[in-house]
Motif scaffolding. Structure first.
Motif, PDB file in Angstrom:
ATOM      1  N   VAL A  75       0.873  -0.907  -0.110  1.00 52.96           N
ATOM      2  CA  VAL A  75      -0.112   0.072   0.223  1.00 52.96           C
ATOM      3  C   VAL A  75       0.787   1.002  -0.060  1.00 52.96           C
ATOM      4  CG1 VAL A  75      -1.591   1.362   1.258  1.00 52.96           C
ATOM      5  CG2 VAL A  75      -2.029  -0.997   0.920  1.00 52.96           C
ATOM      6  N   THR A  76       1.967   1.208   0.558  1.00 49.75           N
ATOM      7  CA  THR A  76       2.990   2.269   0.855  1.00 49.75           C
ATOM      8  C   THR A  76       3.843   2.551  -0.595  1.00 49.75           C
ATOM      9  OG1 THR A  76       3.006   2.315   3.271  1.00 49.75           O
ATOM     10  CG2 THR A  76       4.797   3.387   1.968  1.00 49.75           C
ATOM     11  N   ALA A  77       4.250   1.145  -0.940  1.00 49.65           N
ATOM     12  CA  ALA A  77       5.083   1.135  -2.225  1.00 49.65           C
ATOM     13  C   ALA A  77       4.196   1.562  -3.378  1.00 49.65           C
ATOM     14  CB  ALA A  77       5.615  -0.081  -2.335  1.00 49.65           C
ATOM     15  N   TYR A  78       2.978   1.403  -3.406  1.00 44.76           N
ATOM     16  CA  TYR A  78       2.126   1.632  -4.620  1.00 44.76           C
ATOM     17  C   TYR A  78       0.853   2.500  -4.445  1.00 44.76           C
ATOM     18  CZ  TYR A  78       4.741  -2.200  -6.864  1.00 44.76           C
ATOM     19  OH  TYR A  78       5.838  -2.926  -7.299  1.00 44.76           O
ATOM     20  N   PRO A  79       1.138   3.869  -3.691  1.00 37.45           N
ATOM     21  CA  PRO A  79       0.129   4.748  -3.471  1.00 37.45           C
ATOM     22  C   PRO A  79      -0.902   4.903  -4.284  1.00 37.45           C
ATOM     23  CG  PRO A  79       2.050   5.936  -4.070  1.00 37.45           C
ATOM     24  CD  PRO A  79       2.523   4.525  -4.129  1.00 37.45           C
ATOM     25  N   ASP A  80      -0.783   4.558  -5.711  1.00 37.08           N
ATOM     26  CA  ASP A  80      -2.108   4.871  -6.224  1.00 37.08           C
ATOM     27  C   ASP A  80      -3.003   3.583  -6.647  1.00 37.08           C
ATOM     28  OD1 ASP A  80      -1.419   7.538  -6.749  1.00 37.08           O
ATOM     29  OD2 ASP A  80       0.033   7.071  -8.501  1.00 37.08           O
ATOM     30  N   ALA A  81      -2.458   2.213  -6.241  1.00 31.30           N
ATOM     31  CA  ALA A  81      -3.212   1.212  -6.450  1.00 31.30           C
ATOM     32  C   ALA A  81      -4.235   1.115  -5.608  1.00 31.30           C
ATOM     33  CB  ALA A  81      -2.120   0.000  -5.963  1.00 31.30           C
ATOM     34  N   LYS A  82      -5.261   0.326  -5.940  1.00 31.78           N
ATOM     35  CA  LYS A  82      -6.553   0.175  -5.308  1.00 31.78           C
ATOM     36  C   LYS A  82      -6.280  -1.136  -4.443  1.00 31.78           C
ATOM     37  CE  LYS A  82      -9.660   3.028  -7.299  1.00 31.78           C
ATOM     38  NZ  LYS A  82     -10.394   3.807  -6.642  1.00 31.78           N
ATOM     39  N   VAL A  83      -7.041  -1.398  -3.556  1.00 32.02           N
ATOM     40  CA  VAL A  83      -6.758  -2.487  -2.343  1.00 32.02           C
ATOM     41  C   VAL A  83      -8.177  -3.310  -2.413  1.00 32.02           C
ATOM     42  CG1 VAL A  83      -6.219  -3.256  -0.133  1.00 32.02           C
ATOM     43  CG2 VAL A  83      -4.964  -1.099  -1.261  1.00 32.02           C
ATOM     44  N   ILE A  84      -7.939  -4.705  -2.356  1.00 30.79           N
ATOM     45  CA  ILE A  84      -9.278  -5.427  -2.324  1.00 30.79           C
ATOM     46  C   ILE A  84      -8.778  -6.260  -1.170  1.00 30.79           C
ATOM     47  CG2 ILE A  84     -10.889  -7.116  -3.398  1.00 30.79           C
ATOM     48  CD1 ILE A  84      -9.818  -6.015  -6.368  1.00 30.79           C
ATOM     49  N   LEU A  85      -9.703  -6.246  -0.218  1.00 28.29           N
ATOM     50  CA  LEU A  85      -9.820  -7.272   1.013  1.00 28.29           C
ATOM     51  C   LEU A  85     -10.986  -8.450   0.723  1.00 28.29           C
ATOM     52  CD1 LEU A  85      -8.954  -8.214   3.715  1.00 28.29           C
ATOM     53  CD2 LEU A  85     -10.761  -6.580   4.583  1.00 28.29           C
ATOM     54  N   THR A  86     -10.547  -9.783   0.197  1.00 30.86           N
ATOM     55  CA  THR A  86     -11.390 -10.813   0.131  1.00 30.86           C
ATOM     56  C   THR A  86     -11.334 -11.428   1.470  1.00 30.86           C
ATOM     57  OG1 THR A  86      -9.515 -11.818  -0.445  1.00 30.86           O
ATOM     58  CG2 THR A  86     -10.817 -11.092  -2.391  1.00 30.86           C
ATOM     59  N   ARG A  87     -12.875 -11.699   1.643  1.00 31.63           N
ATOM     60  CA  ARG A  87     -12.880 -12.142   3.127  1.00 31.63           C
ATOM     61  C   ARG A  87     -14.116 -13.246   3.041  1.00 31.63           C
ATOM     62  NH1 ARG A  87     -15.199  -7.490   6.978  1.00 31.63           N
ATOM     63  NH2 ARG A  87     -17.281  -7.149   5.822  1.00 31.63           N
ATOM     64  N   ARG A  88     -14.206 -13.853   4.040  1.00 31.73           N
ATOM     65  CA  ARG A  88     -15.512 -14.952   4.000  1.00 31.73           C
ATOM     66  C   ARG A  88     -15.835 -15.423   5.450  1.00 31.73           C
ATOM     67  NH1 ARG A  88     -13.207 -20.555   1.571  1.00 31.73           N
ATOM     68  NH2 ARG A  88     -15.255 -21.241   1.976  1.00 31.73           N
ATOM     69  N   ASP A  89     -16.850 -16.219   5.823  1.00 34.91           N
ATOM     70  CA  ASP A  89     -17.057 -16.775   7.179  1.00 34.91           C
ATOM     71  C   ASP A  89     -15.795 -16.997   7.615  1.00 34.91           C
ATOM     72  OD1 ASP A  89     -19.317 -17.689   9.376  1.00 34.91           O
ATOM     73  OD2 ASP A  89     -17.978 -19.309   8.561  1.00 34.91           O
ATOM     74  N   PRO A  90     -15.369 -16.917   8.866  1.00 36.48           N
ATOM     75  CA  PRO A  90     -14.413 -17.382   9.556  1.00 36.48           C
ATOM     76  C   PRO A  90     -14.097 -19.057   9.638  1.00 36.48           C
ATOM     77  CG  PRO A  90     -14.821 -15.513  10.725  1.00 36.48           C
ATOM     78  CD  PRO A  90     -15.841 -15.672   9.812  1.00 36.48           C
ATOM     79  N   GLN A  91     -15.465 -19.462   9.866  1.00 34.72           N
ATOM     80  CA  GLN A  91     -15.261 -20.944  10.178  1.00 34.72           C
ATOM     81  C   GLN A  91     -15.225 -21.688   8.912  1.00 34.72           C
ATOM     82  OE1 GLN A  91     -17.272 -18.842  12.273  1.00 34.72           O
ATOM     83  NE2 GLN A  91     -15.778 -19.443  14.009  1.00 34.72           N
ATOM     84  N   ARG A  92     -15.971 -21.245   8.096  1.00 38.16           N
ATOM     85  CA  ARG A  92     -15.733 -21.792   6.532  1.00 38.16           C
ATOM     86  C   ARG A  92     -14.391 -21.574   6.096  1.00 38.16           C
ATOM     87  NH1 ARG A  92     -20.460 -23.235   4.031  1.00 38.16           N
ATOM     88  NH2 ARG A  92     -22.593 -22.765   4.963  1.00 38.16           N
ATOM     89  N   TRP A  93     -13.630 -20.254   6.140  1.00 38.35           N
ATOM     90  CA  TRP A  93     -12.572 -20.288   5.884  1.00 38.35           C
ATOM     91  C   TRP A  93     -11.488 -21.498   6.535  1.00 38.35           C
ATOM     92  CZ3 TRP A  93      -8.556 -18.828   9.325  1.00 38.35           C
ATOM     93  CH2 TRP A  93      -7.345 -18.477   8.393  1.00 38.35           C
ATOM     94  N   TYR A  94     -11.486 -21.490   7.894  1.00 43.93           N
ATOM     95  CA  TYR A  94     -10.672 -22.307   8.500  1.00 43.93           C
ATOM     96  C   TYR A  94     -10.771 -23.868   7.996  1.00 43.93           C
ATOM     97  CZ  TYR A  94      -8.210 -25.325  11.790  1.00 43.93           C
ATOM     98  OH  TYR A  94      -7.396 -26.058  12.196  1.00 43.93           O
ATOM     99  N   ALA A  95     -12.222 -24.175   7.848  1.00 42.01           N
ATOM    100  CA  ALA A  95     -12.395 -25.605   7.455  1.00 42.01           C
ATOM    101  C   ALA A  95     -11.719 -25.732   5.958  1.00 42.01           C
ATOM    102  CB  ALA A  95     -13.850 -25.780   7.179  1.00 42.01           C
TER     103      ALA A  95
END
Length: 229
Positions: free
Chosen positions: A79-99
């Motif tokens: 994020v610092t090295a590429y200040p013009d880049a967009k950032v995408i946080l992919t996430r999901r249900d934590p329990q399903r993620w761990y499984a």
């Protein structure tokens, strides 16, 4: 130069996001599969924790976006090295993620670390020892051979997500979850929604297990994205 940075953990739809970004013109997109498929990539990334400074342009040479580890582990630096880049946080249900992690990457990495399955190449062995095991320990509270437990793994997962939301300016960040489809992604990136093309759904758990089993038996791993980029 990176235009899109993924901040989400592995197994949060990053394979589908890679395919989507490439379809939208932000490819090639870096992903752990690039490291798995190319020993040269594994060699390059083996120094990321010790190089000072890190040459991000060298690590992402030829790529316009990056999701999944190892890149997404370093989202703060990127994020610092590429200040013009967009950032995408992919996430999901934590329990399903761990499984999903437990039945795929945790299982495969534990077998490799114990010596039950050899690394795909000497370069991959060095990458696993110098980088991947450290990423496991700092994120999940256990090394590759120790098979991370559910509670500390989910704590690391949620800690990463909370840090991204708290750190990245809102106008640079998209929080993306399975099922969100093209519209929020395309609006965020300022590109048209692909006509008559569904959002890609790749690398589901069963397919991931199949590919990891093939990697064990053949010493290589097929790409779910067609030809390697």
């Amino acid at each position: 130069m990176l235009q899109v940075i993924g901040a989400g953990m592995p197994r949060t739809g990053t394979a589908s996001m890679k395919a989507a970004l490439e379809q939208l013109g932000f490819g090639p997109c870096h992903h752990m599969y690039e490291v798995i498929q190319h020993p040269e990539q594994a060699r390059r990334w083996s120094g990321v924790l010790t190089d000072d400074p890190v040459d991000w342009e060298y690590l992402f040479e030829g790529y316009r976006s990056a999701v999944d580890w190892p890149g997404s582990y370093f989202w703060r630096e990127l994020v610092t090295a590429y200040p013009d880049a967009k950032v995408i946080l992919t996430r999901r249900d934590p329990q399903r993620w761990y499984a999903s992690c437990k039945n795929t990457i945790f299982e495969f990495c534990a077998a490799t670390a114990r010596g039950d399955a050899p690394p795909l190449s000497p370069e991959h062995g060095e990458f696993q020892m110098k980088v991947l095991d450290r990423l496991f320990r700092t994120s999940f509270g256990a090394g590759m051979a120790d098979f991370p437990a559910e509670e500390p793994s989910i704590a690391g997962f949620e800690r990463n997500n909370a840090a991204a939301i708290a750190t990245v300016p809102a106008d640079r960040l998209l929080i993306y979850e399975p099922g969100d489809g093209w519209e929020p992604l395309c609006e965020f990136l300022g590109v048209p929604v692909p006509a008559d093309t569904p959002y890609p759904h790749l690398n589901e758990g069963a397919e991931m297990r199949r590919m990891l089993q093939e990697a064990r038996s053949k010493g290589t791993i097929p790409s779910p994205f067609g030809s390697a980029s």
